[in-house]
Design a protein around this motif. Structure first.
Motif, PDB file in Angstrom:
ATOM      1  N   UNK A 295      18.489  71.097 -27.302  1.00 29.47           N
ATOM      2  CA  UNK A 295      19.067  72.348 -26.825  1.00 29.47           C
ATOM      3  C   UNK A 295      18.160  72.915 -25.745  1.00 29.47           C
ATOM      4  N   UNK A 296      18.759  73.562 -24.752  1.00 26.85           N
ATOM      5  CA  UNK A 296      17.998  74.163 -23.663  1.00 26.85           C
ATOM      6  C   UNK A 296      18.160  75.674 -23.693  1.00 26.85           C
ATOM      7  N   UNK A 297      17.136  76.410 -23.230  1.00 27.00           N
ATOM      8  CA  UNK A 297      17.239  77.869 -23.194  1.00 27.00           C
ATOM      9  C   UNK A 297      18.241  78.319 -22.131  1.00 27.00           C
TER      10      UNK A 297
ATOM     11  N   UNK B  73       2.577  76.846 -25.636  1.00 27.22           N
ATOM     12  CA  UNK B  73       3.771  76.936 -24.804  1.00 27.22           C
ATOM     13  C   UNK B  73       4.889  76.075 -25.377  1.00 27.22           C
ATOM     14  N   UNK B  74       4.520  74.888 -25.858  1.00 27.61           N
ATOM     15  CA  UNK B  74       5.521  74.005 -26.453  1.00 27.61           C
ATOM     16  C   UNK B  74       6.135  74.627 -27.692  1.00 27.61           C
ATOM     17  N   UNK B  75       5.284  75.174 -28.557  1.00 29.86           N
ATOM     18  CA  UNK B  75       5.772  75.811 -29.780  1.00 29.86           C
ATOM     19  C   UNK B  75       6.689  76.981 -29.442  1.00 29.86           C
ATOM     20  N   UNK B  76       6.275  77.757 -28.436  1.00 30.05           N
ATOM     21  CA  UNK B  76       7.079  78.911 -28.044  1.00 30.05           C
ATOM     22  C   UNK B  76       8.424  78.475 -27.488  1.00 30.05           C
ATOM     23  N   UNK B  77       8.401  77.397 -26.652  1.00 30.68           N
ATOM     24  CA  UNK B  77       9.641  76.923 -26.054  1.00 30.68           C
ATOM     25  C   UNK B  77      10.597  76.402 -27.117  1.00 30.68           C
ATOM     26  N   UNK B  78      10.066  75.650 -28.091  1.00 27.57           N
ATOM     27  CA  UNK B  78      10.919  75.119 -29.145  1.00 27.57           C
ATOM     28  C   UNK B  78      11.470  76.221 -30.016  1.00 27.57           C
ATOM     29  N   UNK B  79      10.679  77.247 -30.194  1.00 22.74           N
ATOM     30  CA  UNK B  79      11.158  78.378 -30.994  1.00 22.74           C
ATOM     31  C   UNK B  79      12.328  79.057 -30.307  1.00 22.74           C
ATOM     32  N   UNK B  80      12.289  79.064 -28.949  1.00 23.16           N
ATOM     33  CA  UNK B  80      13.371  79.713 -28.202  1.00 23.16           C
ATOM     34  C   UNK B  80      14.616  78.835 -28.137  1.00 23.16           C
ATOM     35  N   UNK B  81      14.420  77.507 -28.096  1.00 20.08           N
ATOM     36  CA  UNK B  81      15.558  76.622 -27.868  1.00 20.08           C
ATOM     37  C   UNK B  81      16.200  76.104 -29.145  1.00 20.08           C
ATOM     38  N   UNK B  82      15.480  76.123 -30.243  1.00 15.93           N
ATOM     39  CA  UNK B  82      16.036  75.609 -31.497  1.00 15.93           C
ATOM     40  C   UNK B  82      15.875  74.116 -31.569  1.00 15.93           C
ATOM     41  N   UNK B  83      16.869  73.384 -32.014  1.00 17.70           N
ATOM     42  CA  UNK B  83      16.737  71.951 -32.219  1.00 17.70           C
ATOM     43  C   UNK B  83      16.418  71.228 -30.920  1.00 17.70           C
ATOM     44  N   UNK B  84      15.715  70.094 -31.072  1.00 14.41           N
ATOM     45  CA  UNK B  84      15.404  69.289 -29.905  1.00 14.41           C
ATOM     46  C   UNK B  84      16.699  68.860 -29.240  1.00 14.41           C
TER      47      UNK B  84
ATOM     48  N   UNK C  47      12.223  76.048 -20.376  1.00 16.53           N
ATOM     49  CA  UNK C  47      13.263  75.055 -20.125  1.00 16.53           C
ATOM     50  C   UNK C  47      12.645  73.700 -19.762  1.00 16.53           C
ATOM     51  N   UNK C  48      11.549  73.731 -18.984  1.00 17.61           N
ATOM     52  CA  UNK C  48      10.865  72.495 -18.627  1.00 17.61           C
ATOM     53  C   UNK C  48      10.304  71.821 -19.871  1.00 17.61           C
ATOM     54  N   UNK C  49       9.667  72.625 -20.731  1.00 18.37           N
ATOM     55  CA  UNK C  49       9.093  72.093 -21.965  1.00 18.37           C
ATOM     56  C   UNK C  49      10.189  71.529 -22.866  1.00 18.37           C
ATOM     57  N   UNK C  50      11.296  72.253 -22.967  1.00 16.71           N
ATOM     58  CA  UNK C  50      12.405  71.804 -23.811  1.00 16.71           C
ATOM     59  C   UNK C  50      12.983  70.488 -23.293  1.00 16.71           C
ATOM     60  N   UNK C  51      13.053  70.338 -21.971  1.00 14.26           N
ATOM     61  CA  UNK C  51      13.571  69.100 -21.401  1.00 14.26           C
ATOM     62  C   UNK C  51      12.627  67.934 -21.682  1.00 14.26           C
ATOM     63  N   UNK C  52      11.317  68.212 -21.621  1.00 12.70           N
ATOM     64  CA  UNK C  52      10.337  67.181 -21.962  1.00 12.70           C
ATOM     65  C   UNK C  52      10.516  66.708 -23.399  1.00 12.70           C
ATOM     66  N   UNK C  53      10.698  67.657 -24.305  1.00 13.16           N
ATOM     67  CA  UNK C  53      10.876  67.314 -25.712  1.00 13.16           C
ATOM     68  C   UNK C  53      12.163  66.524 -25.930  1.00 13.16           C
TER      69      UNK C  53
END
Length: 250
Positions: free
Chosen positions: A19-21, A6-17, A28-34
């Motif tokens: 950025x949010x989808x 899920x983390x890998x998928x979320x980062x793939x969607x959001x791009x650089x740490x 979006x939750x995973x991206x915010x955690x990162x």
């Protein structure tokens, strides 16, 4: 989906740490955690107290300086003292007291060197925090926009996202206080290091020379002149070491 996937998928969607989808969902939750992950401090910053260490060494040195008594040396210069060897004993005691001060000065020098190293670490940590603040501010603004433009999102996901955002805002506020503390600590430490530099390069060498001159002075006039020079440098050294931190912050 496993958490790592899920983390890998979320980062793939959001791009650089940071950025949010565009959609407020699990990614979006995973991206915010990162985005909330920051750099840690050097462990030495958490363990060391450089300003306190320097102050303690200054206090130890002042205590030894205040025990140095040139009057005992001057009092044992008469004929009887020379016949009994009391003059030599007094001179050796005076020189020993001076050597103890110089040992304390070396310990103060070591504390100052460590203080300089930690001041550099402090400056790096402050710069890292400033960069982290800029990143957090951008992510917080993006997270607020995402919340405002996602009224139909799943309530459970929204609650989790809001908790993450609240934690991130608390981290941002804590960073402000930490940066302020770094600034204050750096100013105090710089004042102490400046004081040490003045002592180490001017006041202490002058004091040491006057100790030797007085210890080996021959003749009443020479001893009187040497004693005057010693007293002046001795008092100046003690007074300068005793300056408080308010003076350091001027």
């Amino acid at each position: 989906m496993p958490e790592t996937e899920a983390t890998t998928s979320a980062l793939a969607q959001t791009g650089p740490v940071g950025a949010l989808p565009a959609t407020l969902d699990e990614s979006a939750v995973v991206a915010l955690d990162e985005a909330a992950k920051g750099t840690g401090f050097d462990p030495d910053l958490l363990r060391a107290t450089p300003a306190r260490d320097i102050r303690l060494q200054i206090e130890a040195m002042v205590a030894l300086l205040e025990k140095v008594d040139h009057r005992r040396l001057l009092a044992r210069q008469g004929m009887l003292a020379r016949m009994t060897g009391a003059d030599v004993e007094a001179r050796l005691e005076f020189e020993l007291a001076g050597q103890q001060v110089m040992i304390a000065a070396r310990q103060l020098r070591q504390a100052a060197q460590n203080g300089k190293r930690l001041r550099m670490l402090m400056a790096k940590a402050r710069a890292d925090l400033m960069a982290e603040q800029s990143r957090l501010e951008g992510v917080i603004a993006a997270a607020r926009r995402l919340l405002a433009t996602s009224p139909g999102s799943d309530d459970f996901v929204v609650a989790r996202f809001e908790r993450r955002l609240a934690s991130m805002m608390a981290m941002h506020a804590a960073n402000i206080l930490t940066i302020q503390q770094f600034n204050l600590s750096s100013e105090v430490l710089t004042g102490l290091l400046d004081r040490f530099t003045d002592v180490d390069t001017l006041l202490l060498p002058l004091w040491q020379r006057n100790v030797l001159a007085l210890a080996h002075a021959a003749g009443a006039d020479t001893r009187r002149t040497a004693a005057g020079d010693f007293v002046t440098s001795h008092q100046n050294l003690i007074s300068y070491l005793k300056q408080d931190d308010a003076h350091d912050l001027r």
